[in-house]
Design an enzyme around this catalytic site. Sequence first.
Site, PDB file in Angstrom:
ATOM      1  N   GLY A  39       6.931  -8.089   0.038  1.00 11.90           N
ATOM      2  CA  GLY A  39       6.033  -7.011  -0.341  1.00 11.90           C
ATOM      3  C   GLY A  39       6.713  -5.672  -0.231  1.00 11.90           C
ATOM      4  O   GLY A  39       7.744  -5.545   0.430  1.00 11.90           O
ATOM      5  N   PRO A  73       7.613  -1.848   0.808  1.00 14.09           N
ATOM      6  CA  PRO A  73       7.709  -1.270   2.153  1.00 14.09           C
ATOM      7  C   PRO A  73       6.363  -0.734   2.613  1.00 14.09           C
ATOM      8  O   PRO A  73       5.620  -0.149   1.821  1.00 14.09           O
ATOM      9  CB  PRO A  73       8.697  -0.111   1.974  1.00 14.09           C
ATOM     10  CG  PRO A  73       9.487  -0.444   0.772  1.00 14.09           C
ATOM     11  CD  PRO A  73       8.595  -1.258  -0.112  1.00 14.09           C
ATOM     12  N   GLY A 119       2.727  -3.899   5.519  1.00 20.51           N
ATOM     13  CA  GLY A 119       2.249  -4.587   6.714  1.00 20.51           C
ATOM     14  C   GLY A 119       2.906  -5.928   6.971  1.00 20.51           C
ATOM     15  O   GLY A 119       2.326  -6.782   7.629  1.00 20.51           O
ATOM     16  N   LYS A 120       4.126  -6.112   6.496  1.00 16.78           N
ATOM     17  CA  LYS A 120       4.803  -7.396   6.709  1.00 16.78           C
ATOM     18  C   LYS A 120       5.084  -7.624   8.197  1.00 16.78           C
ATOM     19  O   LYS A 120       4.736  -8.667   8.756  1.00 16.78           O
ATOM     20  CB  LYS A 120       6.123  -7.434   5.920  1.00 16.78           C
ATOM     21  CG  LYS A 120       5.927  -7.285   4.426  1.00 16.78           C
ATOM     22  CD  LYS A 120       7.247  -7.354   3.676  1.00 16.78           C
ATOM     23  CE  LYS A 120       8.137  -6.174   3.929  1.00 16.78           C
ATOM     24  NZ  LYS A 120       7.607  -4.908   3.391  1.00 16.78           N
ATOM     25  N   GLU A 135      -1.200  -1.012 -19.026  1.00 13.90           N
ATOM     26  CA  GLU A 135      -1.283  -2.321 -18.380  1.00 13.90           C
ATOM     27  C   GLU A 135      -2.242  -3.249 -19.117  1.00 13.90           C
ATOM     28  O   GLU A 135      -1.998  -4.452 -19.233  1.00 13.90           O
ATOM     29  CB  GLU A 135      -1.718  -2.181 -16.919  1.00 13.90           C
ATOM     30  CG  GLU A 135      -0.725  -1.436 -16.030  1.00 13.90           C
ATOM     31  CD  GLU A 135       0.691  -2.000 -16.109  1.00 13.90           C
ATOM     32  OE1 GLU A 135       0.862  -3.229 -16.278  1.00 13.90           O
ATOM     33  OE2 GLU A 135       1.638  -1.195 -16.031  1.00 13.90           O
TER      34      GLU A 135
HETATM   35  P1  ADP Z   1       6.432  -3.358   6.453  1.00 14.37           P
HETATM   36  O1  ADP Z   1       7.035  -4.198   7.515  1.00 14.37           O
HETATM   37  O2  ADP Z   1       5.790  -4.151   5.358  1.00 14.37           O
HETATM   38  O3  ADP Z   1       7.337  -2.315   5.911  1.00 14.37           O
HETATM   39  P2  ADP Z   1       4.796  -2.510   8.614  1.00 14.37           P
HETATM   40  O4  ADP Z   1       4.213  -3.800   9.025  1.00 14.37           O
HETATM   41  O5  ADP Z   1       5.931  -2.013   9.417  1.00 14.37           O
HETATM   42  O6  ADP Z   1       5.210  -2.553   7.088  1.00 14.37           O
HETATM   43  O7  ADP Z   1       3.636  -1.443   8.558  1.00 14.37           O
HETATM   44  C1  ADP Z   1       3.783  -0.161   9.072  1.00 14.37           C
HETATM   45  C2  ADP Z   1       2.472   0.321   9.647  1.00 14.37           C
HETATM   46  O8  ADP Z   1       1.529   0.535   8.625  1.00 14.37           O
HETATM   47  C3  ADP Z   1       1.851  -0.688  10.558  1.00 14.37           C
HETATM   48  O9  ADP Z   1       2.304  -0.530  11.859  1.00 14.37           O
HETATM   49  C4  ADP Z   1       0.381  -0.379  10.444  1.00 14.37           C
HETATM   50  O10 ADP Z   1       0.018   0.617  11.338  1.00 14.37           O
HETATM   51  C5  ADP Z   1       0.236   0.163   9.045  1.00 14.37           C
HETATM   52  N1  ADP Z   1      -0.263  -0.878   8.149  1.00 14.37           N
HETATM   53  C6  ADP Z   1       0.386  -1.416   7.105  1.00 14.37           C
HETATM   54  N2  ADP Z   1      -0.379  -2.325   6.472  1.00 14.37           N
HETATM   55  C7  ADP Z   1      -1.548  -2.363   7.137  1.00 14.37           C
HETATM   56  C8  ADP Z   1      -2.747  -3.126   6.980  1.00 14.37           C
HETATM   57  N3  ADP Z   1      -2.904  -4.012   5.991  1.00 14.37           N
HETATM   58  N4  ADP Z   1      -3.756  -2.916   7.865  1.00 14.37           N
HETATM   59  C9  ADP Z   1      -3.611  -2.030   8.861  1.00 14.37           C
HETATM   60  N5  ADP Z   1      -2.513  -1.295   9.078  1.00 14.37           N
HETATM   61  C10 ADP Z   1      -1.478  -1.440   8.224  1.00 14.37           C
HETATM   62 ZN    ZN Z   2       4.740  -1.861 -18.642  1.00 11.21          ZN
END
Ligand code: ADP
Ligand code: ZN
Length: 616
Positions: A204, A206, A209-210, A427
């Site tokens: 997904g 950046p 929320g991975k 789209e």
């Molecule tokens: P990724 O690893 O995909 O780059 P992160 O998991 O590090 O993203 O997410 C960064 C921050 O954004 C998390 O610590 C959280 O606070 C917030 N966040 C991202 N997605 C969500 C979500 N679906 N629900 C709640 N908070 C989220």
């Molecule tokens: Zn297009």
Amino acid sequence: MKLFSKNIALAILILLGMVIVWSFFADEFRGIEEVTLSDLVGEINAGRLTEIVVEGNNVTVTLLDGTVQKAKKEGDISLFETLTNYGASAEILRQMKIEVREPSGFLYWVGNLLPFLIPFLLIIGFFWFATRNVQRSNLQAFTFGQSRARVILPDDKKQRVMFKDVAGVEEAKEELYEIVDFLRNPGKFLAIGARIPRGVLLMGAPGTGKTLLARAVAGEAGVPFFYLSASEFVEMFVGVGASRVRDLFKMAKKSEPSIVFIDEIDAIGRHRGAGLGGGHDEREQTLNQILVELDGFESNESVIVMAATNRPDVLDPALLRPGRFDRRVVLDLPDIKEREAILKIHTRGKRVENEVVLRRVAERTPGFSGADIQNLVNEAAIFAARQNRQTISQQDLLNSIEKVLLGPERKSRIISEKEKKITAYHEAGHALVAAVLPDADPVHKVTIISRGRAGGYTLKLPSEDRRLISKTHFLGELAVALGGYVAEKMIFKDLTTGASNDLRIATDIARSMVARYGMSDKIGPVVFGKHEDAVFLGKEFGMHERDYSEEVAGIIDMEVSGFMKKAFRQAQSILQKYNNVLDAIAKKLIDQESLEREEFNTIVKSFGIKPKPIGL
Ligand code: ADP
Ligand code: ZN
Ligand code: MG
């Protein structure tokens, strides 16, 4: 595990304390009277003693009537000498039974050492607690020597994340429930002979929320979570990466069931031999070690390996083979409902005015990731605090949208109504062509939420697992790729830069059809240009050696543009024929930003277009 050893230590301490107290008061409990040496001598001379026991400096005597008394003698001098010094009759003493015992080991030592030991124990205990607390915080790395992994233990309430802390991403959560279930109760799965899932790849953009979701899986399952960022594997010296991987997996296996999480895995998992990055040897060794570990699991080991990436396209195919990262979970950018839910989560612990309507904020933040939203709320809080206000207002939240938007990377995001409309028609154009053409892949999702450079995207997935791609399929894909371009031209009589990526992809397809697959009638079955054995276009990096004449190059170009024109006409005729459907899809998109497969199918069905079955 830690909790257990802590309890043991505590139990030992309490026991020790009890023994000591007992040994001090034992004599009192038994009602033994302490007498002076001169009293003792009197009793000896009166012939009332039957037995004397000497133990160190303690003297215990038994009288004729059975009572026991004790006394202390001076050190260094023998009992006999002491008593005769006090005037006891040597005659009587010689006839008496005198027993000399070694001072009883344990109590003697404890009694003597305790005054010295207590401060030591206190100091050691203090350090023990201190280091434990340090480990709890981020410095946990230091317990685990080599691997530099951080670990979050299930009893760590402060760091624990649950599914309810992650908003939206329902499909992803659903997939991951299975993993949680397995980690909670591996026996159930093993008993029935199920093959344990090994690797889960979270993909997904950046900030979607991975990392958060991976932690939530550990939190839900209540297992230790070993966390390591792939770039940390390789940051130092050559040869360290592989051994870190070994260490990490060793630790995880020791505390199974557990989760190993490798974040940003594309840093080491890039397609090997792709030519970029100069064939980094260290990276390759590290990657190989990960593969070895993944393959080397015993079937009964309950360690799940999770990894995250925002570049699944550059990953080495070896990582994606069955038995490795064969579960793939996609996290999309949140749509309006999900953004509202994320806003709710992040405003939870903060003082927010009652009249704040989060929905309004969600409406204005298309294209924001979860991390952006978290950032937005934080900016609003900072802003309110700087103005010495007690609570965050609606206006604070709305103002910080701009602040976050104006940050780097966000410049191309849709903001204006006009852009939203153009993107929606663009789209809708892709999606409608895909829905009508029999040879195009069915639409899974249409959205005008921007992603990367594109204003929105239309997600199509093949309805069958195909290895061979036919010419008709390619032609269909070409028409779909041009659908956005055609729609813009038709509706707005104008073109935007939004279609540039589509055009590049379409041209690449057309060129491959001509020069690699022999699909052009005019050129026939000849392959031109040397290609790396890149399987799909994403990896082609424009390395293309020319091994044909100018003349042939001219024909190729003509054939390529022939395919493109054909596709353009096809897309155009579809969009003209169904232009009321195009309007309907675009309007709905402007309204709710994304359309899932079912919603999309409902619209096209209402206009008499038969929705495609979804295979796979
Ligand atoms: P990724 O690893 O995909 O780059 P992160 O998991 O590090 O993203 O997410 C960064 C921050 O954004 C998390 O610590 C959280 O606070 C917030 N966040 C991202 N997605 C969500 C979500 N679906 N629900 C709640 N908070 C989220
Ligand atoms: Zn297009
Ligand atoms: Mg992350």
